[in-house]
Design an enzyme around this catalytic site. Sequence first.
Site, PDB file in Angstrom:
ATOM      1  N   ASP A   1      60.675 -28.686   6.067  1.00  0.00           N
ATOM      2  CA  ASP A   1      61.355 -28.385   4.772  1.00  0.00           C
ATOM      3  C   ASP A   1      60.626 -27.125   4.390  1.00  0.00           C
ATOM      4  OD1 ASP A   1      62.382 -27.951   2.094  1.00  0.00           O
ATOM      5  OD2 ASP A   1      62.935 -30.173   1.998  1.00  0.00           O
TER       6      ASP A   1
ATOM      7  N   SER B   1      67.211 -32.955  -3.666  1.00  0.00           N
ATOM      8  CA  SER B   1      66.631 -31.716  -4.098  1.00  0.00           C
ATOM      9  C   SER B   1      66.324 -31.694  -5.450  1.00  0.00           C
ATOM     10  CB  SER B   1      67.091 -30.447  -3.601  1.00  0.00           C
ATOM     11  OG  SER B   1      66.533 -29.143  -3.906  1.00  0.00           O
TER      12      SER B   1
ATOM     13  N   HIS C   1      65.221 -28.624   4.747  1.00  0.00           N
ATOM     14  CA  HIS C   1      65.655 -28.962   3.298  1.00  0.00           C
ATOM     15  C   HIS C   1      67.172 -29.694   3.177  1.00  0.00           C
ATOM     16  CE1 HIS C   1      65.133 -29.134  -0.843  1.00  0.00           C
ATOM     17  NE2 HIS C   1      66.339 -28.530  -1.244  1.00  0.00           N
TER      18      HIS C   1
END
Length: 278
Positions: A229, A97, A258
């Site tokens: 995601d 991320s 995610h």
Amino acid sequence: MSTITTQDGTEIFYKDWGPKDAQPIMFHHGWPLSSDDWDAQMLFFLANGFRVVAHDRRGHGRSAQVDFGHDMNHYAADAAAVAEHLDLRNAIHIGHSTGGGEVAAYVARYGIPQGRVAKAVLVSAVPPIMLKTDRYPGGLPIEVFDGLRSAVAANRSQFFRDLPAGPFYGFNRPGADVKEAVIDNWWRQGMMGSALAHYQGIKAFSETDQTEDLKAITVPTLVLHGNDDQVVPYKNAGVLQAELLPNATLKIYEGYSHGMLTVNAEVLNADLLAFIRG
């Protein structure tokens, strides 16, 4: 605790486990978490003979809660300070991320020029940019990120329950295997950090255009993303990363969220190991 102090006086916490002569893997965590988010990966790769390193980004986890430097430039510089302090060479850098943005910035600006990096991995990562711009019209509108800032400012503790309980791990999907301990651990990590770092970090992960960083990463790079995601949509991130990186391998996981590194750790760890050893 193991810490270093950067050139601007910020104390950064890090973990360094395993044989110091083994190939190092350095992990870079997502917003608003800490190096603890890599537990499943650090234990796995330690057991497979690697040296494993992870740090808490400034303002996150056990690092200093400073009121400056919550931007991608400082994130990359702090990662470089840790890598240089530990003299990590022939290293694999893996980022999730926001940590993926940190990896892109570090590898392009420090790791490759210093000859320290062997390979890189971007997992559910934010580059090239999350925000909708003229260059990337498929991005998310600024109102999405303004909403995140409002939620952090209004009731950070509640927001840090709602996000992992919902879209982060896909626990809001019908029939999802909701893991309460995973939600609790996400909340714990988030609340260890600074509200200011989290608030200002939203701009860093959403508005930083890292197109040139991606183009500069010549080492083999694995791009992993889930097609479910709900936080960083894969078509605006993983797919574009693979197009911009000179030496990329892209893998899209059907139905993964995610937070797949945690809830699908067994699958992800095996794929990471195959790439590193390949």
